[in-house]
Every structure is written in structure tokens, then in C-alpha cells.
Design a protein around this motif. Structure first.
Motif, PDB file in Angstrom:
ATOM      1  N   ILE A 185       0.904  -1.180  -0.038  1.00  0.00           N
ATOM      2  CA  ILE A 185       0.023   0.133   0.120  1.00  0.00           C
ATOM      3  C   ILE A 185       0.785   1.256  -0.167  1.00  0.00           C
ATOM      4  O   ILE A 185       0.464   2.164  -0.779  1.00  0.00           O
ATOM      5  CB  ILE A 185      -0.836  -0.053   1.161  1.00  0.00           C
ATOM      6  N   TRP A 186       1.894   1.341   0.893  1.00  0.00           N
ATOM      7  CA  TRP A 186       2.967   2.295   0.687  1.00  0.00           C
ATOM      8  C   TRP A 186       3.577   2.672  -0.413  1.00  0.00           C
ATOM      9  O   TRP A 186       3.661   3.866  -0.921  1.00  0.00           O
ATOM     10  CB  TRP A 186       3.843   2.064   1.838  1.00  0.00           C
ATOM     11  N   SER A 187       3.847   1.598  -1.246  1.00  0.00           N
ATOM     12  CA  SER A 187       4.429   1.751  -2.446  1.00  0.00           C
ATOM     13  C   SER A 187       3.553   2.405  -3.577  1.00  0.00           C
ATOM     14  O   SER A 187       3.938   3.060  -4.272  1.00  0.00           O
ATOM     15  CB  SER A 187       4.957   0.550  -3.251  1.00  0.00           C
ATOM     16  N   ARG A 188       2.234   2.381  -3.281  1.00  0.00           N
ATOM     17  CA  ARG A 188       1.374   2.860  -4.152  1.00  0.00           C
ATOM     18  C   ARG A 188       0.754   4.194  -3.800  1.00  0.00           C
ATOM     19  O   ARG A 188       0.781   5.124  -4.539  1.00  0.00           O
ATOM     20  CB  ARG A 188      -0.075   2.074  -4.090  1.00  0.00           C
ATOM     21  N   ASP A 189       1.206   4.612  -2.338  1.00  0.00           N
ATOM     22  CA  ASP A 189       0.393   5.737  -1.925  1.00  0.00           C
ATOM     23  C   ASP A 189       1.524   6.828  -1.320  1.00  0.00           C
ATOM     24  O   ASP A 189       1.259   7.797  -0.811  1.00  0.00           O
ATOM     25  CB  ASP A 189      -0.540   5.469  -0.857  1.00  0.00           C
ATOM     26  N   PHE A 190       2.845   6.397  -1.349  1.00  0.00           N
ATOM     27  CA  PHE A 190       3.659   7.370  -0.725  1.00  0.00           C
ATOM     28  C   PHE A 190       3.879   8.559  -1.031  1.00  0.00           C
ATOM     29  O   PHE A 190       4.368   9.512  -0.592  1.00  0.00           O
ATOM     30  CB  PHE A 190       4.905   6.596  -0.796  1.00  0.00           C
ATOM     31  N   ARG A 191       3.485   8.644  -2.317  1.00  0.00           N
ATOM     32  CA  ARG A 191       3.591  10.307  -2.997  1.00  0.00           C
ATOM     33  C   ARG A 191       2.619  11.303  -2.413  1.00  0.00           C
ATOM     34  O   ARG A 191       2.685  12.399  -2.619  1.00  0.00           O
ATOM     35  CB  ARG A 191       3.381  10.121  -4.601  1.00  0.00           C
ATOM     36  N   LEU A 192       1.384  10.710  -1.800  1.00  0.00           N
ATOM     37  CA  LEU A 192       0.604  11.679  -1.107  1.00  0.00           C
ATOM     38  C   LEU A 192       1.472  12.380   0.055  1.00  0.00           C
ATOM     39  O   LEU A 192       1.077  13.529   0.677  1.00  0.00           O
ATOM     40  CB  LEU A 192      -0.478  10.614  -0.317  1.00  0.00           C
ATOM     41  N   TYR A 193       2.613  11.710   0.580  1.00  0.00           N
ATOM     42  CA  TYR A 193       3.354  12.203   1.830  1.00  0.00           C
ATOM     43  C   TYR A 193       4.686  12.980   1.231  1.00  0.00           C
ATOM     44  O   TYR A 193       5.426  13.608   2.252  1.00  0.00           O
ATOM     45  CB  TYR A 193       3.319  11.171   2.745  1.00  0.00           C
ATOM     46  N   PHE A 194       4.934  12.836   0.123  1.00  0.00           N
ATOM     47  CA  PHE A 194       6.134  13.292  -0.616  1.00  0.00           C
ATOM     48  C   PHE A 194       6.034  14.588  -1.424  1.00  0.00           C
ATOM     49  O   PHE A 194       5.134  14.273  -2.389  1.00  0.00           O
ATOM     50  CB  PHE A 194       6.946  12.496  -1.157  1.00  0.00           C
ATOM     51  N   GLU A 195       6.375  15.574  -1.212  1.00  0.00           N
ATOM     52  CA  GLU A 195       6.264  16.732  -1.908  1.00  0.00           C
ATOM     53  C   GLU A 195       7.525  17.112  -2.817  1.00  0.00           C
ATOM     54  O   GLU A 195       7.044  17.417  -4.099  1.00  0.00           O
ATOM     55  CB  GLU A 195       6.344  18.265  -1.383  1.00  0.00           C
ATOM     56  N   LEU A 196       8.701  17.223  -2.494  1.00  0.00           N
ATOM     57  CA  LEU A 196       9.769  17.702  -3.469  1.00  0.00           C
ATOM     58  C   LEU A 196      11.073  17.306  -2.852  1.00  0.00           C
ATOM     59  O   LEU A 196      11.247  17.177  -1.526  1.00  0.00           O
ATOM     60  CB  LEU A 196       9.636  19.401  -3.536  1.00  0.00           C
ATOM     61  N   ALA A 197      12.170  16.919  -3.772  1.00  0.00           N
ATOM     62  CA  ALA A 197      13.445  16.825  -3.460  1.00  0.00           C
ATOM     63  C   ALA A 197      14.235  17.727  -4.373  1.00  0.00           C
ATOM     64  O   ALA A 197      14.034  17.584  -5.716  1.00  0.00           O
ATOM     65  CB  ALA A 197      13.882  15.361  -3.590  1.00  0.00           C
ATOM     66  N   GLU A 198      15.069  18.559  -3.552  1.00  0.00           N
ATOM     67  CA  GLU A 198      15.725  19.704  -4.605  1.00  0.00           C
ATOM     68  C   GLU A 198      17.232  19.414  -4.337  1.00  0.00           C
ATOM     69  O   GLU A 198      17.659  19.338  -3.304  1.00  0.00           O
ATOM     70  CB  GLU A 198      15.509  21.046  -4.065  1.00  0.00           C
ATOM     71  N   VAL A 199      17.846  19.143  -5.344  1.00  0.00           N
ATOM     72  CA  VAL A 199      19.308  18.823  -5.196  1.00  0.00           C
ATOM     73  C   VAL A 199      20.209  20.173  -5.984  1.00  0.00           C
ATOM     74  O   VAL A 199      20.034  20.462  -7.076  1.00  0.00           O
ATOM     75  CB  VAL A 199      19.638  17.519  -5.819  1.00  0.00           C
ATOM     76  N   LYS A 200      21.217  20.533  -5.194  1.00  0.00           N
ATOM     77  CA  LYS A 200      22.152  21.558  -5.341  1.00  0.00           C
ATOM     78  C   LYS A 200      23.644  21.318  -5.155  1.00  0.00           C
ATOM     79  O   LYS A 200      23.772  20.757  -4.221  1.00  0.00           O
ATOM     80  CB  LYS A 200      21.788  22.809  -4.902  1.00  0.00           C
ATOM     81  N   SER A 201      24.302  21.705  -5.943  1.00  0.00           N
ATOM     82  CA  SER A 201      25.803  21.393  -5.702  1.00  0.00           C
ATOM     83  C   SER A 201      26.739  22.880  -5.819  1.00  0.00           C
ATOM     84  O   SER A 201      26.110  23.722  -6.426  1.00  0.00           O
ATOM     85  CB  SER A 201      26.421  20.514  -6.704  1.00  0.00           C
ATOM     86  N   LYS A 202      27.713  22.714  -5.011  1.00  0.00           N
ATOM     87  CA  LYS A 202      28.612  23.859  -5.139  1.00  0.00           C
ATOM     88  C   LYS A 202      28.910  24.351  -6.484  1.00  0.00           C
ATOM     89  O   LYS A 202      29.309  25.718  -6.847  1.00  0.00           O
ATOM     90  CB  LYS A 202      30.003  23.603  -4.544  1.00  0.00           C
ATOM     91  N   GLU A 203      28.577  23.310  -7.506  1.00  0.00           N
ATOM     92  CA  GLU A 203      29.378  23.750  -8.938  1.00  0.00           C
ATOM     93  C   GLU A 203      27.944  24.656  -9.663  1.00  0.00           C
ATOM     94  O   GLU A 203      28.030  24.850 -10.694  1.00  0.00           O
ATOM     95  CB  GLU A 203      29.565  22.718  -9.910  1.00  0.00           C
ATOM     96  N   GLY A 204      26.992  24.809  -8.948  1.00  0.00           N
ATOM     97  CA  GLY A 204      25.631  25.685  -9.508  1.00  0.00           C
ATOM     98  C   GLY A 204      24.641  24.434 -10.102  1.00  0.00           C
ATOM     99  O   GLY A 204      23.834  25.131 -10.554  1.00  0.00           O
ATOM    100  N   VAL A 205      24.897  23.403 -10.128  1.00  0.00           N
ATOM    101  CA  VAL A 205      24.095  22.321 -10.898  1.00  0.00           C
ATOM    102  C   VAL A 205      22.761  22.211  -9.860  1.00  0.00           C
ATOM    103  O   VAL A 205      22.834  21.965  -8.674  1.00  0.00           O
ATOM    104  CB  VAL A 205      24.641  20.895 -11.258  1.00  0.00           C
ATOM    105  N   ILE A 206      21.671  22.156 -10.531  1.00  0.00           N
ATOM    106  CA  ILE A 206      20.156  21.750  -9.724  1.00  0.00           C
ATOM    107  C   ILE A 206      19.524  20.728 -10.442  1.00  0.00           C
ATOM    108  O   ILE A 206      19.392  20.544 -11.621  1.00  0.00           O
ATOM    109  CB  ILE A 206      19.624  23.178  -9.650  1.00  0.00           C
ATOM    110  N   ALA A 207      19.023  19.948  -9.524  1.00  0.00           N
ATOM    111  CA  ALA A 207      17.933  18.887 -10.131  1.00  0.00           C
ATOM    112  C   ALA A 207      16.942  18.629  -8.991  1.00  0.00           C
ATOM    113  O   ALA A 207      16.820  19.186  -8.023  1.00  0.00           O
ATOM    114  CB  ALA A 207      18.881  17.387 -10.215  1.00  0.00           C
ATOM    115  N   TYR A 208      15.700  18.259  -9.481  1.00  0.00           N
ATOM    116  CA  TYR A 208      14.527  18.115  -8.752  1.00  0.00           C
ATOM    117  C   TYR A 208      13.876  16.540  -8.880  1.00  0.00           C
ATOM    118  O   TYR A 208      14.055  16.202 -10.064  1.00  0.00           O
ATOM    119  CB  TYR A 208      13.507  19.265  -9.004  1.00  0.00           C
ATOM    120  N   ALA A 209      13.210  16.125  -8.022  1.00  0.00           N
ATOM    121  CA  ALA A 209      12.409  15.009  -7.999  1.00  0.00           C
ATOM    122  C   ALA A 209      11.276  15.254  -7.283  1.00  0.00           C
ATOM    123  O   ALA A 209      11.045  15.937  -6.176  1.00  0.00           O
ATOM    124  CB  ALA A 209      13.340  13.882  -7.396  1.00  0.00           C
ATOM    125  N   TYR A 210      10.013  14.948  -8.071  1.00  0.00           N
ATOM    126  CA  TYR A 210       8.887  14.989  -7.486  1.00  0.00           C
ATOM    127  C   TYR A 210       8.185  13.977  -7.020  1.00  0.00           C
ATOM    128  O   TYR A 210       8.423  12.592  -7.838  1.00  0.00           O
ATOM    129  CB  TYR A 210       7.841  15.885  -8.374  1.00  0.00           C
TER     130      TYR A 210
END
Length: 210
Positions: A185-210
């Protein structure tokens, strides 16, 4: 012997036309290659330096071993094996979200900050990588908060760093230790509790996961 004027004139004209065509197409090829390089640089500016491929998944018994295998380099030696066994015992006490960040560039990423935003408090937080050089440190938030900001000091090319966030949502039907049915059930519904992951590095690179 004198070359007829009409023949020499035609030959000269053909040579001039040929040179003009060569110059024209050579110039167009140069312009097109410059434009292609500019477009490539805009679309993937860090592909030869630092670039991230960031994914978010629910950690379940089905993918626990494959994900831990990807970071097995950090569990070398008796101490590392003990750490892995400790996590496996803790696994059933929380519901887990895995944020996997891979450096797909050709240059090492430094000071990589991963900021995760949830809709439920964090109850556990772990970080593993496929090399012992990458170390995770909680900078902000964490346990008891709905946000965590963690810093990875170093992620080499082709190396994956995995941030594991454990939660126990109050409105989730299951209770720890969580069964396989709960995990399904968690594997199906976990995105109800997850909003965003933002990844930034010192080199200025940015990535996102939703």
C-alpha cells in the motif's frame, strides 16, 4: 596551340561557380555547427562537468536489496556490514522514501545539498553511497520535522548517493512493524506524503524530483 576563347570562358565560369558553391556550403556548415553547439550547451550545460539524475521511490522489501546493493561500497568491512544489518532491522519500524541522486557528469560534485519536503514528520534519516568518500550530514530539519536538508560532501562521476527518509504517517492504516501488505500500500500511496526533493551542488547544478 591556342585554346578557343568560348571553351576557356566556360571553364573559367565553371571554376568560379564551383569555388562560390564550396565557400557557400562551407560557411553554412560552419554556422550550423556553431548553432548546434550553442543549442547543446543550453540544453545540457553540465553534461561534461556535473549533472544529476535524481529519482524518488518508496523503499519496500521488493527493492530493498537492489538499492542497498547499489551502495554496497559503503558497507565494506565488519563495521559496514554491521551498519547494514542494523538498518535492515530498523527497516520494518518505518515507512521509507528513497531519494537517489546519481552524478551522471564527468566531474565530481562537491557540497551537494539535498532538501526534501514532506507532508508528515520524519522519524528516521539515513544516507548511504556506493563509495566511502561520500558522507551525509544533516544541515537543517530532520527527525520530528517535515523537512530535511542534508549535505553530501562529495559525489564522484557515476556514483549514486541515497538519502533514506523514514516516516510513520498518522493517517496510514498500517502500524509498525509493517507487513508486506502495508509496504505494498505504501509503494502505491507514498507520494501523498512526499512533495519535493531539490538537489544543488557547489558547482551550481540543480536537479529536482517530485
Amino acid at each position: 596551340m591556342e585554346i578557343p576563347r568560348d571553351i576557356s570562358g566556360k571553364t573559367t565560369a565553371l571554376i568560379v561557380i564551383g569555388l562560390v558553391l564550396v565557400l557557400f556550403f562551407g560557411y553554412r556548415a560552419y554556422v550550423n555547427s556553431r548553432q548546434a553547439l550553442q543549442i547543446l550547451e543550453i540544453q545540457v550545460p553540465n553534461i561534461t562537468r556535473v549533472a544529476f539524475d535524481t529519482q524518488v521511490v518508496a523503499l519496500t522489501p521488493a527493492n530493498l536489496e537492489p538499492i542497498l546493493t547499489r551502495v554496497a561500497g559503503q558497507f565494506a568491512g565488519p563495521e559496514g556490514k554491521g551498519e547494514m544489518e542494523k538498518f535492515k532491522k530498523e527497516f520494518e519500524s518505518h515507512l521509507w522514501i528513497a531519494v537517489m541522486t546519481r552524478n551522471k557528469g564527468l566531474q565530481s560534485a562537491t557540497e551537494v545539498v539535498t532538501r526534501v519536503q514532506l507532508t508528515t514528520p520524519i522519524t528516521a534519516l539515513q544516507g548511504f553511497s556506493s563509495t566511502g568518500y561520500a558522507r551525509m550530514e544533516v544541515k537543517e530539519g530532520g527527525k520530528g520535522k517535515e523537512m530535511a536538508s542534508v549535505n553530501w560532501n562529495y559525489i564522484e562521476p557515476a556514483i549514486t548517493a541515497v538519502t533514506l527518509i523514514g516516516v510513520q504517517p498518522k493517517d496510514f492504516a498500517g502500524k509498525p512493524p509493517y507487513s508486506k501488505k502495508n509496504m505494498s500500500i505504501w509503494s502505491r500511496d507514498f507520494r501523498l506524503y512526499f512533495e519535493l526533493a531539490e538537489v544543488k551542488s557547489k558547482e551550481g547544478v540543480i536537479a529536482y524530483a517530485y
